[in-house]
Design a protein around this motif. Structure first.
Motif, mmCIF file in Angstrom:
data_model
loop_
_atom_site.group_PDB
_atom_site.id
_atom_site.type_symbol
_atom_site.label_atom_id
_atom_site.label_comp_id
_atom_site.label_asym_id
_atom_site.label_seq_id
_atom_site.Cartn_x
_atom_site.Cartn_y
_atom_site.Cartn_z
ATOM 1 N N ARG A 62 27.108 47.284 46.367
ATOM 2 C CA ARG A 62 28.187 48.244 46.135
ATOM 3 C C ARG A 62 29.459 47.782 46.866
ATOM 4 N NH1 ARG A 62 26.433 52.968 48.610
ATOM 5 N NH2 ARG A 62 24.657 52.786 47.239
ATOM 6 N N TYR A 63 29.303 47.350 48.106
ATOM 7 C CA TYR A 63 30.434 46.869 48.905
ATOM 8 C C TYR A 63 31.074 45.645 48.249
ATOM 9 C CZ TYR A 63 32.972 44.506 52.605
ATOM 10 O OH TYR A 63 33.937 43.849 53.321
ATOM 11 N N LEU A 64 30.268 44.679 47.805
ATOM 12 C CA LEU A 64 30.802 43.450 47.211
ATOM 13 C C LEU A 64 31.481 43.712 45.863
ATOM 14 C CD1 LEU A 64 27.956 40.941 48.156
ATOM 15 C CD2 LEU A 64 30.259 41.106 49.147
ATOM 16 N N VAL A 65 30.932 44.618 45.071
ATOM 17 C CA VAL A 65 31.558 44.970 43.787
ATOM 18 C C VAL A 65 32.921 45.629 44.033
ATOM 19 C CG1 VAL A 65 31.379 46.524 41.795
ATOM 20 C CG2 VAL A 65 29.419 45.124 42.459
ATOM 21 N N GLU A 66 32.981 46.527 45.023
ATOM 22 C CA GLU A 66 34.251 47.179 45.356
ATOM 23 C C GLU A 66 35.270 46.156 45.851
ATOM 24 O OE1 GLU A 66 35.870 50.118 48.834
ATOM 25 O OE2 GLU A 66 33.932 50.606 47.955
ATOM 26 N N ARG A 67 34.835 45.238 46.692
ATOM 27 C CA ARG A 67 35.726 44.190 47.222
ATOM 28 C C ARG A 67 36.239 43.300 46.094
ATOM 29 N NH1 ARG A 67 37.321 41.528 51.737
ATOM 30 N NH2 ARG A 67 37.314 39.247 51.671
ATOM 31 N N LYS A 68 35.372 42.931 45.164
ATOM 32 C CA LYS A 68 35.772 42.082 44.040
ATOM 33 C C LYS A 68 36.818 42.795 43.177
ATOM 34 C CE LYS A 68 33.901 39.595 40.089
ATOM 35 N NZ LYS A 68 32.703 39.273 39.303
ATOM 36 N N THR A 69 36.618 44.081 42.927
ATOM 37 C CA THR A 69 37.566 44.860 42.131
ATOM 38 C C THR A 69 38.925 44.915 42.819
ATOM 39 O OG1 THR A 69 35.779 46.211 41.250
ATOM 40 C CG2 THR A 69 37.990 47.123 41.090
ATOM 41 N N LYS A 70 38.923 45.165 44.123
ATOM 42 C CA LYS A 70 40.191 45.228 44.858
ATOM 43 C C LYS A 70 40.887 43.867 44.887
ATOM 44 C CE LYS A 70 39.284 49.186 47.800
ATOM 45 N NZ LYS A 70 39.142 49.644 49.192
ATOM 46 N N LEU A 71 40.133 42.797 45.025
ATOM 47 C CA LEU A 71 40.729 41.457 45.015
ATOM 48 C C LEU A 71 41.384 41.168 43.679
ATOM 49 C CD1 LEU A 71 38.139 39.289 46.970
ATOM 50 C CD2 LEU A 71 40.543 39.623 47.553
ATOM 51 N N ALA A 72 40.743 41.586 42.590
ATOM 52 C CA ALA A 72 41.283 41.343 41.252
ATOM 53 C C ALA A 72 42.574 42.133 41.021
ATOM 54 C CB ALA A 72 40.244 41.710 40.198
ATOM 55 N N ASN A 73 42.706 43.280 41.692
ATOM 56 C CA ASN A 73 43.861 44.156 41.469
ATOM 57 C C ASN A 73 44.943 44.031 42.537
ATOM 58 O OD1 ASN A 73 42.715 45.266 39.158
ATOM 59 N ND2 ASN A 73 41.582 46.765 40.340
ATOM 60 N N ARG A 74 44.779 43.113 43.469
ATOM 61 C CA ARG A 74 45.750 43.046 44.563
ATOM 62 C C ARG A 74 47.091 42.508 44.069
ATOM 63 N NH1 ARG A 74 46.783 38.466 47.497
ATOM 64 N NH2 ARG A 74 45.656 36.642 46.798
ATOM 65 N N SER A 75 48.116 42.910 44.774
ATOM 66 C CA SER A 75 49.492 42.562 44.419
ATOM 67 C C SER A 75 49.799 41.098 44.728
ATOM 68 C CB SER A 75 50.446 43.450 45.212
ATOM 69 O OG SER A 75 51.760 43.000 45.096
#
Length: 129
Positions: free
Chosen positions: A53-66
């Motif tokens: 769950r933590y890694l999926v959330e981190r991957k999503t945030k990395l993909a959406n970072r500015s």
């Protein structure tokens, strides 16, 4: 309020292009994107489900970072348009035309959360290592 994390001081040119709600969402998203770049603090006692769950959330945030290092720059970029050609168009208009197409923009983002600034070593919207 004590829960406020930042204040955006901006000229009306920004708010002609973005609603106040959109400005708040963009800055909050920018903060999330910056936090994800900090070395992950992984709990070695985490079970596999929690770790996934933590890694999926981190991957999503990395993909959406500015792509912007600075929150004010991030706001101006989004106000003028996400595409490089839109930004180039607005910035290359002749003086006698640009006032009817866009207003001048001045933007400052001030972060209030001293714990965030202290713990994440952030100032002026830029993470320092």
């Amino acid at each position: 309020t004590p829960k406020d994390k930042f204040l955006v001081l901006a000229s009306d040119g920004l708010f002609d292009m973005l609603t106040p709600e959109k400005v708040v969402k963009l800055v909050a998203g920018h903060i999330d994107g910056k936090q994800i770049l900090i070395d992950p603090q992984i709990d070695t006692n985490m079970n596999l489900k929690s770790m996934n769950r933590y890694l999926v959330e981190r991957k999503t945030k990395l993909a959406n970072r500015s792509i912007d290092d600075n929150a004010a720059t991030h706001l101006i970029r989004n106000a003028l348009g996400p595409e490089h050609r839109q930004i180039s168009y607005y910035l290359s208009l002749p003086d006698n035309v640009c006032r009817t197409q866009r207003d001048d923009m001045t933007v400052s983002v001030i972060f209030f959360d001293s714990d965030y600034i202290k713990d994440k070593n952030v100032s002026d919207g830029i993470i320092k290592k």
